[in-house]
Design an enzyme around this catalytic site. Sequence first.
Site, PDB file in Angstrom:
ATOM      1  N   ARG A  40       0.858  -1.184   0.000  1.00  0.00           N
ATOM      2  CA  ARG A  40       0.000   0.000   0.000  1.00  0.00           C
ATOM      3  C   ARG A  40       0.895   1.235   0.000  1.00  0.00           C
ATOM      4  O   ARG A  40       1.893   1.294   0.713  1.00  0.00           O
ATOM      5  CB  ARG A  40      -0.923   0.016   1.223  1.00  0.00           C
ATOM      6  CG  ARG A  40      -1.990  -1.078   1.211  1.00  0.00           C
ATOM      7  CD  ARG A  40      -3.039  -0.830   0.139  1.00  0.00           C
ATOM      8  NE  ARG A  40      -4.108  -1.835   0.151  1.00  0.00           N
ATOM      9  CZ  ARG A  40      -4.134  -2.921  -0.587  1.00  0.00           C
ATOM     10  NH1 ARG A  40      -3.118  -3.186  -1.408  1.00  0.00           N
ATOM     11  NH2 ARG A  40      -5.152  -3.761  -0.529  1.00  0.00           N
TER      12      ARG A  40
ATOM     13  N   GLU B 163      -2.671   7.799  -4.885  1.00  0.00           N
ATOM     14  CA  GLU B 163      -2.744   6.894  -6.032  1.00  0.00           C
ATOM     15  C   GLU B 163      -3.941   7.266  -6.897  1.00  0.00           C
ATOM     16  O   GLU B 163      -5.075   7.252  -6.397  1.00  0.00           O
ATOM     17  CB  GLU B 163      -2.873   5.448  -5.537  1.00  0.00           C
ATOM     18  CG  GLU B 163      -2.763   4.407  -6.625  1.00  0.00           C
ATOM     19  CD  GLU B 163      -2.748   2.995  -6.086  1.00  0.00           C
ATOM     20  OE1 GLU B 163      -1.652   2.461  -5.857  1.00  0.00           O
ATOM     21  OE2 GLU B 163      -3.852   2.451  -5.869  1.00  0.00           O
TER      22      GLU B 163
ATOM     23  N   HIS C   7      -0.627  -0.053 -10.300  1.00  0.00           N
ATOM     24  CA  HIS C   7      -1.283  -1.049  -9.436  1.00  0.00           C
ATOM     25  C   HIS C   7      -1.636  -2.311 -10.238  1.00  0.00           C
ATOM     26  O   HIS C   7      -2.782  -2.769 -10.252  1.00  0.00           O
ATOM     27  CB  HIS C   7      -2.541  -0.461  -8.800  1.00  0.00           C
ATOM     28  CG  HIS C   7      -2.863  -1.065  -7.469  1.00  0.00           C
ATOM     29  ND1 HIS C   7      -3.282  -0.327  -6.390  1.00  0.00           N
ATOM     30  CD2 HIS C   7      -2.831  -2.354  -7.033  1.00  0.00           C
ATOM     31  CE1 HIS C   7      -3.505  -1.120  -5.352  1.00  0.00           C
ATOM     32  NE2 HIS C   7      -3.236  -2.365  -5.730  1.00  0.00           N
TER      33      HIS C   7
END
Length: 343
Positions: free
Chosen positions: A254, A282, A301
Amino acid sequence: MADQAQQAERAGGPPITALAMGAEVAARAFPPDLRERLSAHVELAPGVLTGPLTGPAARAVLAGAEILVTGWECPPLTPEVLAYAPRLRAVVHAAGSVKALVTEAVWERGIVVSSAADANADPVVAFTLAAITFAAKGALRAAAGYVDGWPSFAERAGADGCTVGVIGASRIGRRVIAALRACGAGYRVLLTDPYVTPAEAASLGVELAPLPELCARSGVVTVHAPQLPETRGLLSEAMLKLIPDGGSVINTARGSLVDTEALARECGAGRLDAFLDVTDPEPLPAGHVLLRLPNVLVTPHIAGAQGSEVRRLGEYAVAEVERYVAGVPLRGRLLRKDLRRVA
């Protein structure tokens, strides 16, 4: 839809099951053959619930559903949503983390929760191992310098004997450790994790080390801890400064676990390299320095299941539904207390 609710009430009738996720996700995770397999054990509601679960069409399906198979883009299961699903007994998540999906109301209702995180882990492990190999061999620096000619033999880096610091003995962290230990490169592996005992570390084949020591001794630091209030900024400016010159940071966990701006300064100075599949925020703002540095690789991601890999999540979820219907333990079952230690 009333007939579906009546079906659920019939003794011995197959449980009504609905898919709730993005349409594109459903097409990838549950192609026709998997839906056919699912239909052999349950009464599968037609179509896919996409978008809000509080609209009339979704509410009609939820009224009779006993099992909800969820995935990416499924809205949170709030008390309002659950009020429309009085028969719901199980949530099978065809993805990884359930933290954004499962609310306290789910646990309070005693609804069984399962996640396909195990199926999502292997692609992340493979991605991480590739990043570790690239990092240990100095691939980003070598590529950046290629325009000026090939590096000399003495300038080339190798992976053998590299020390890798693993932050977090999570599901993915443990698989990364196992793969590193099995690799012929002879990696030395350090681990920091407050829940791992010395005896367990020995069984994993790693050396336990406090985070400052791990950073100071590791040429590659890879992050696999869960996102919790106490792990935010875990790799702080102070910790990043401890990593030796030429070291690399890998984050497939994360983005919040790493101080983004501090990392940008270290990479911008050319001291550290980074492989970032997740960032904070993000996505990063357009033009962010980390997107422009030659010694940093930022990916959107993609470490987890993508494209053709997404079918793995559907297969795992279908198998979980089969187990649920058969009354046998679920492989991916999660309890409320587990959320403290998972992503």
